[in-house]
Design an enzyme around this catalytic site. Structure first.
Site, PDB file in Angstrom:
ATOM      1  N   SER A 110       0.812  -1.220   0.195  1.00  0.00           N
ATOM      2  CA  SER A 110      -0.006  -0.288   0.032  1.00  0.00           C
ATOM      3  C   SER A 110       0.738   1.373  -0.068  1.00  0.00           C
ATOM      4  O   SER A 110       0.363   2.284  -0.285  1.00  0.00           O
ATOM      5  CB  SER A 110      -0.756  -0.023   1.194  1.00  0.00           C
ATOM      6  OG  SER A 110      -0.286   0.016   2.471  1.00  0.00           O
ATOM      7  N   LYS A 155       3.440  10.049   3.781  1.00  0.00           N
ATOM      8  CA  LYS A 155       3.670  11.098   2.919  1.00  0.00           C
ATOM      9  C   LYS A 155       4.349  12.584   3.510  1.00  0.00           C
ATOM     10  O   LYS A 155       4.593  12.557   4.642  1.00  0.00           O
ATOM     11  CB  LYS A 155       2.244  11.767   2.860  1.00  0.00           C
ATOM     12  CG  LYS A 155       1.305  10.526   2.223  1.00  0.00           C
ATOM     13  CD  LYS A 155       1.590  10.750   0.472  1.00  0.00           C
ATOM     14  CE  LYS A 155       0.417   9.724  -0.253  1.00  0.00           C
ATOM     15  NZ  LYS A 155       0.319   8.517   0.677  1.00  0.00           N
TER      16      LYS A 155
END
Lengths: 207, 207
Positions: B125, B164
DNA sequence: TGTTCTATAGAACATTCGTTAAATACCAAC
DNA sequence: GTTGGTATTTAACGAATGTTCTATAGAACA
């Protein structure tokens, strides 16, 4: 004949030398470093130290002296032990706390036990265990103790912790002081709570 | 000209030798141990290694070779990181638990951060962060992250953790994937929770 | 082609360093 | 005293080991 302190100085010199330089000193290094007057005298003392199992050497190999380090265990000093207080509860949480101080002890002192911690003795209430104010007791985490083992026992009625050898007798518990001149005390099994086993006692007179 | 792997072998040999014997090898030890044919060739390579700051030597001192060890930090591997699960909460209690495994990393890899731990990545993922199944991410404990820092972000609505770069924009948060070909996602400030900063990513293809 | 850099080989040298031998001194116990 | 073990001194040997010098070969590069 006097045991010369020079071998202690040699050991200390080897330790320092290795710390500083990362390799072992030669005989002639030791000669200079310890103000010894001949290489053969250094050899002589090194041979004695090797026989005493304080160092190891590979024959004919330069700079092969090694200190025989005892295995060192870091023991956290977790608090105090005094007559009127239970000893500190030791759980995984306590372990994660950084102890105020850590004692570096060898397995020669504490054996190869599991969970070890240290407590400083406050007061003279444990003189019957031959333990003085300021001594340090090394404890092993335990909720029970075998017959004859020295344990930290919490006496519920008396609201007091004491260091005694435990013996189970029919219908009662015998708590035997380390000092053989003192009499045992007896109490019911329901009155005691083992808080840890005593692994060692340290008393430092110096400093 | 080809960089010979022999210097790597020499380093490995020195490490093993010292581990086993407690002192450093001589040039001739290395000669035999690495099947090198002349002492001057060993000298040659040792000089190169010294220039490269891989080893240190004291001239004219026998057995004085030392590996220049990078500072080594033991990093606990505390669990896994996967899309659908928050990453493990790290508090002082978690630290006291012995991690299943410990990674020995150098400061060259993880810098000189504070609380560092490692997580194994489960699933694919995080490909948009250029992180693959089986990779290991090195995390720093943190509840916030500066603009531009790579963080492990828990998206409350999506019930998902993602890696992120964070940028605060007026009224919203921009989460930028490490893969520059992918588009950023935007979300509200109330939807995110920083769970840690990413210090490094390890991917081991060998073994 | 010549130049230059890295890698390799062989040999010899000089120093470092562990070892040994022989003799003496000191102290304690008998 | 004598005996005996521990501590010390002096001197020298020889092996271990770092160093240096010279020569050769291959690859990269202009």
């Amino acid at each position: 004949m006097r045991k010369p302190e020079i071998r202690g100085r040699i050991l200390e010199y080897i330790r320092r030398f290795f710390d500083e330089r990362g390799y072992a000193p030669t005989i002639r290094d030791i000669l200079r470093g310890c103000n010894i007057s001949s290489t053969s005298l250094v050899q002589y003392h090194l041979n004695v130290l090797e026989k005493e199992n304080q160092i190891r050497r590979d024959p004919e190999v330069f700079r092969s002296i090694q200190l025989v380090e005892k295995d060192i265990i870091e023991v956290p000093l977790l608090g105090t032990i005094a007559a009127g207080e239970p000893i500190p509860v030791v759980d995984s949480g306590t372990w994660s706390n950084r102890a105020e101080e850590t004692l570096r002890l060898t397995t020669d002192v504490v054996g190869n036990k599991g969970h070890i911690y240290a407590l400083k003795v406050k007061g003279t209430s444990m003189l019957d265990a031959l333990i003085n104010d300021g001594d340090v007791v090394i404890m092993e985490v335990a909720q029970t103790a075998e017959d004859g083992e020295m344990a930290a026992v919490w006496l519920k009625n008396e609201q007091e912790v004491t260091l005694k050898k435990i013996y189970r007798e029919p219908g009662r518990i015998r708590l035997q002081p380390a000092n053989s001149e003192m009499k045992a005390i007896y109490t019911g099994p329901e009155n005691i709570e083992v808080q840890g086993k005593v692994v060692a006692v340290l008393r430092r007179l110096d400093q």
